[in-house]
Design a protein around this motif. Sequence first.
Motif, PDB file in Angstrom:
ATOM      1  N   PHE A   1       0.833  -1.200   0.000  1.00 46.82           N
ATOM      2  CA  PHE A   1       0.000   0.000   0.000  1.00 46.82           C
ATOM      3  C   PHE A   1       0.870   1.254   0.000  1.00 46.82           C
ATOM      4  O   PHE A   1       0.687   2.158  -0.834  1.00 46.82           O
ATOM      5  CB  PHE A   1      -0.917  -0.008   1.227  1.00 46.82           C
ATOM      6  N   VAL A   2       1.816   1.324   0.917  1.00 52.92           N
ATOM      7  CA  VAL A   2       2.656   2.516   1.040  1.00 52.92           C
ATOM      8  C   VAL A   2       3.520   2.707  -0.204  1.00 52.92           C
ATOM      9  O   VAL A   2       3.654   3.826  -0.728  1.00 52.92           O
ATOM     10  CB  VAL A   2       3.536   2.431   2.297  1.00 52.92           C
ATOM     11  N   ALA A   3       4.109   1.620  -0.687  1.00 49.13           N
ATOM     12  CA  ALA A   3       4.987   1.708  -1.857  1.00 49.13           C
ATOM     13  C   ALA A   3       4.223   2.195  -3.083  1.00 49.13           C
ATOM     14  O   ALA A   3       4.709   3.045  -3.840  1.00 49.13           O
ATOM     15  CB  ALA A   3       5.615   0.351  -2.136  1.00 49.13           C
ATOM     16  N   ALA A   4       3.029   1.671  -3.290  1.00 48.91           N
ATOM     17  CA  ALA A   4       2.222   2.092  -4.432  1.00 48.91           C
ATOM     18  C   ALA A   4       1.789   3.542  -4.287  1.00 48.91           C
ATOM     19  O   ALA A   4       1.781   4.303  -5.267  1.00 48.91           O
ATOM     20  CB  ALA A   4       0.998   1.188  -4.561  1.00 48.91           C
ATOM     21  N   LEU A   5       1.432   3.940  -3.084  1.00 45.99           N
ATOM     22  CA  LEU A   5       1.009   5.314  -2.826  1.00 45.99           C
ATOM     23  C   LEU A   5       2.100   6.306  -3.205  1.00 45.99           C
ATOM     24  O   LEU A   5       1.848   7.329  -3.855  1.00 45.99           O
ATOM     25  CB  LEU A   5       0.642   5.469  -1.352  1.00 45.99           C
ATOM     26  N   VAL A   6       3.331   6.014  -2.828  1.00 43.20           N
ATOM     27  CA  VAL A   6       4.447   6.928  -3.090  1.00 43.20           C
ATOM     28  C   VAL A   6       4.870   6.897  -4.551  1.00 43.20           C
ATOM     29  O   VAL A   6       5.325   7.908  -5.104  1.00 43.20           O
ATOM     30  CB  VAL A   6       5.641   6.569  -2.168  1.00 43.20           C
ATOM     31  N   SER A   7       4.714   5.761  -5.213  1.00 43.91           N
ATOM     32  CA  SER A   7       5.213   5.621  -6.582  1.00 43.91           C
ATOM     33  C   SER A   7       4.522   6.554  -7.566  1.00 43.91           C
ATOM     34  O   SER A   7       5.138   6.996  -8.542  1.00 43.91           O
ATOM     35  CB  SER A   7       5.058   4.172  -7.047  1.00 43.91           C
ATOM     36  N   VAL A   8       3.252   6.871  -7.320  1.00 44.78           N
ATOM     37  CA  VAL A   8       2.522   7.707  -8.284  1.00 44.78           C
ATOM     38  C   VAL A   8       2.994   9.164  -8.261  1.00 44.78           C
ATOM     39  O   VAL A   8       3.333   9.727  -9.312  1.00 44.78           O
ATOM     40  CB  VAL A   8       0.999   7.604  -8.043  1.00 44.78           C
ATOM     41  N   PRO A   9       3.032   9.845  -7.095  1.00 42.47           N
ATOM     42  CA  PRO A   9       3.595  11.193  -7.112  1.00 42.47           C
ATOM     43  C   PRO A   9       5.068  11.221  -7.530  1.00 42.47           C
ATOM     44  O   PRO A   9       5.545  12.211  -8.095  1.00 42.47           O
ATOM     45  CB  PRO A   9       3.407  11.687  -5.671  1.00 42.47           C
ATOM     46  N   ALA A  10       5.795  10.116  -7.278  1.00 40.95           N
ATOM     47  CA  ALA A  10       7.184  10.053  -7.751  1.00 40.95           C
ATOM     48  C   ALA A  10       7.229  10.122  -9.269  1.00 40.95           C
ATOM     49  O   ALA A  10       8.073  10.824  -9.861  1.00 40.95           O
ATOM     50  CB  ALA A  10       7.849   8.770  -7.259  1.00 40.95           C
ATOM     51  N   ALA A  11       6.312   9.412  -9.922  1.00 42.22           N
ATOM     52  CA  ALA A  11       6.238   9.473 -11.385  1.00 42.22           C
ATOM     53  C   ALA A  11       5.847  10.878 -11.852  1.00 42.22           C
ATOM     54  O   ALA A  11       6.333  11.359 -12.880  1.00 42.22           O
ATOM     55  CB  ALA A  11       5.237   8.442 -11.895  1.00 42.22           C
ATOM     56  N   ALA A  12       4.966  11.541 -11.098  1.00 47.84           N
ATOM     57  CA  ALA A  12       4.568  12.905 -11.442  1.00 47.84           C
ATOM     58  C   ALA A  12       5.767  13.852 -11.350  1.00 47.84           C
ATOM     59  O   ALA A  12       5.928  14.759 -12.195  1.00 47.84           O
ATOM     60  CB  ALA A  12       3.447  13.376 -10.516  1.00 47.84           C
ATOM     61  N   VAL A  13       6.604  13.657 -10.346  1.00 48.92           N
ATOM     62  CA  VAL A  13       7.798  14.487 -10.199  1.00 48.92           C
ATOM     63  C   VAL A  13       8.757  14.258 -11.360  1.00 48.92           C
ATOM     64  O   VAL A  13       9.330  15.212 -11.911  1.00 48.92           O
ATOM     65  CB  VAL A  13       8.498  14.189  -8.853  1.00 48.92           C
ATOM     66  N   VAL A  14       8.932  12.992 -11.742  1.00 50.37           N
ATOM     67  CA  VAL A  14       9.835  12.686 -12.859  1.00 50.37           C
ATOM     68  C   VAL A  14       9.314  13.298 -14.152  1.00 50.37           C
ATOM     69  O   VAL A  14      10.086  13.867 -14.945  1.00 50.37           O
ATOM     70  CB  VAL A  14      10.021  11.161 -13.007  1.00 50.37           C
ATOM     71  N   PHE A  15       7.999  13.226 -14.398  1.00 47.04           N
ATOM     72  CA  PHE A  15       7.457  13.886 -15.589  1.00 47.04           C
ATOM     73  C   PHE A  15       7.747  15.374 -15.538  1.00 47.04           C
ATOM     74  O   PHE A  15       8.119  15.980 -16.560  1.00 47.04           O
ATOM     75  CB  PHE A  15       5.957  13.672 -15.713  1.00 47.04           C
ATOM     76  N   THR A  16       7.571  15.987 -14.382  1.00 43.60           N
ATOM     77  CA  THR A  16       7.827  17.424 -14.255  1.00 43.60           C
ATOM     78  C   THR A  16       9.271  17.752 -14.593  1.00 43.60           C
ATOM     79  O   THR A  16       9.551  18.747 -15.288  1.00 43.60           O
ATOM     80  CB  THR A  16       7.502  17.895 -12.827  1.00 43.60           C
ATOM     81  N   LEU A  17      10.204  16.926 -14.130  1.00 45.45           N
ATOM     82  CA  LEU A  17      11.613  17.148 -14.445  1.00 45.45           C
ATOM     83  C   LEU A  17      11.880  16.996 -15.941  1.00 45.45           C
ATOM     84  O   LEU A  17      12.629  17.790 -16.536  1.00 45.45           O
ATOM     85  CB  LEU A  17      12.481  16.172 -13.652  1.00 45.45           C
ATOM     86  N   ILE A  18      11.276  15.976 -16.546  1.00 49.38           N
ATOM     87  CA  ILE A  18      11.450  15.785 -17.991  1.00 49.38           C
ATOM     88  C   ILE A  18      10.868  16.971 -18.752  1.00 49.38           C
ATOM     89  O   ILE A  18      11.473  17.483 -19.707  1.00 49.38           O
ATOM     90  CB  ILE A  18      10.785  14.467 -18.442  1.00 49.38           C
ATOM     91  N   TYR A  19       9.707  17.434 -18.318  1.00 50.07           N
ATOM     92  CA  TYR A  19       9.088  18.593 -18.961  1.00 50.07           C
ATOM     93  C   TYR A  19       9.947  19.843 -18.781  1.00 50.07           C
ATOM     94  O   TYR A  19      10.068  20.666 -19.695  1.00 50.07           O
ATOM     95  CB  TYR A  19       7.693  18.827 -18.388  1.00 50.07           C
ATOM     96  N   TRP A  20      10.549  19.986 -17.614  1.00 54.80           N
ATOM     97  CA  TRP A  20      11.418  21.131 -17.343  1.00 54.80           C
ATOM     98  C   TRP A  20      12.582  21.173 -18.337  1.00 54.80           C
ATOM     99  O   TRP A  20      12.981  22.234 -18.830  1.00 54.80           O
ATOM    100  CB  TRP A  20      11.933  21.030 -15.911  1.00 54.80           C
ATOM    101  N   VAL A  21      13.122  20.007 -18.662  1.00 54.90           N
ATOM    102  CA  VAL A  21      14.264  19.932 -19.572  1.00 54.90           C
ATOM    103  C   VAL A  21      13.828  20.025 -21.031  1.00 54.90           C
ATOM    104  O   VAL A  21      14.475  20.707 -21.839  1.00 54.90           O
ATOM    105  CB  VAL A  21      15.037  18.614 -19.348  1.00 54.90           C
ATOM    106  N   GLY A  22      12.706  19.368 -21.372  1.00 53.45           N
ATOM    107  CA  GLY A  22      12.362  19.268 -22.797  1.00 53.45           C
ATOM    108  C   GLY A  22      10.943  19.622 -23.148  1.00 53.45           C
ATOM    109  O   GLY A  22      10.453  19.223 -24.216  1.00 53.45           O
TER     110      GLY A  22
END
Length: 349
Positions: free
Chosen positions: A144-165
């Motif tokens: 439960f905890v691992a899945a909960l954290v994984s989604v906003p983590a993916a959102a952060v990674v998308f934001t970083l990718i968007y920031w660069v490109g």
Amino acid sequence: MHVPDGFINAPVSAAAGVVAAGAVAVSLRGARRELDERTAPLAGLVAAFVFAVQMLNFPVAAGTSGHLLGGALAAILVGPCTGVLCISVVLLMQGILFADGGLTALGVNILDMGITTTVVAYALFRGLLHVLPRTRRSVTVASFVAALVSVPAAAVVFTLIYWVGGTTDIPIGKVFTAMAGVHVLIGIGEALITALTVGAVIAVRPDLVHGARGLTAPLKLRVGGELVDAPARETTPVAGRSTRKVWATGLVTALVLAGFVSFYASASPDGLEKVAADQGIDKKAEPHASKDSPLADYGVRDISDARVSGGLAGVIGVGATIVVGSGVFRAVRRRRTADALEARTEETV
């Protein structure tokens, strides 16, 4: 969170593709260690199940929905390397057959939805198991905890990718705030689905859950006033139990979810689509290369009844995913067997 074509520029999309390809190559080697004669047939089923559940968008806020990403679920059930391959197969099928997620953005999607969610979730999951009691309930809680954290983590990674490109000039702070906020809510749905699924499998076949391996502490016996490990119990009958019943139950469940339940899924845009529309990220979105696919947008062309069209598309998607996924994992398993035979031959020479 499927990123369409045009959100990320070509150089960054290409770089993400290279990183994703490297990660998939590493995962192919790692999956040889994770898969055995019992779990290899189930890996394709996990990919098909993730595909089916991803069709079930659930409401998370006014005008916004979310869906399972699946990285945590796949990693815990069949292992992190195999989990990356499962999500990669799902994304490939969605992009080619259903025009969901850009083809030029496939590397971005695998990096974000496949690699990020799997790595973050499994690392957190294993960390939690080190501090929690060694029980099946702990596996469910950690899932439960691992899945909960994984989604906003993916959102952060998308934001970083968007920031660069990113192809539009939107303040990165606004993108981060919007993405993180809505995907925390989506993460709750992800966590519930993951914990319920892992818990259900553990209840009937804990030996098939990769993340639950090695949790049972050895039985202690008092001999001569000292505690010693009891002889290991015979596990061959359990380990040798057929997985056919589990496989059939999982397949039927996936078909029902994709072919029937998906009709009742939320029609609201998912988190990324909503943020993109609100913030203007989608100004330079490009038409999908597979927009004319007979299955585009999860419907079968020329079938006017929406229920039948969507249900049939879902069934086809589950079937295609399990065929492709099973083929990949069967090849990985055969390679492991070949490597083992080669090693034995070298030892005898």
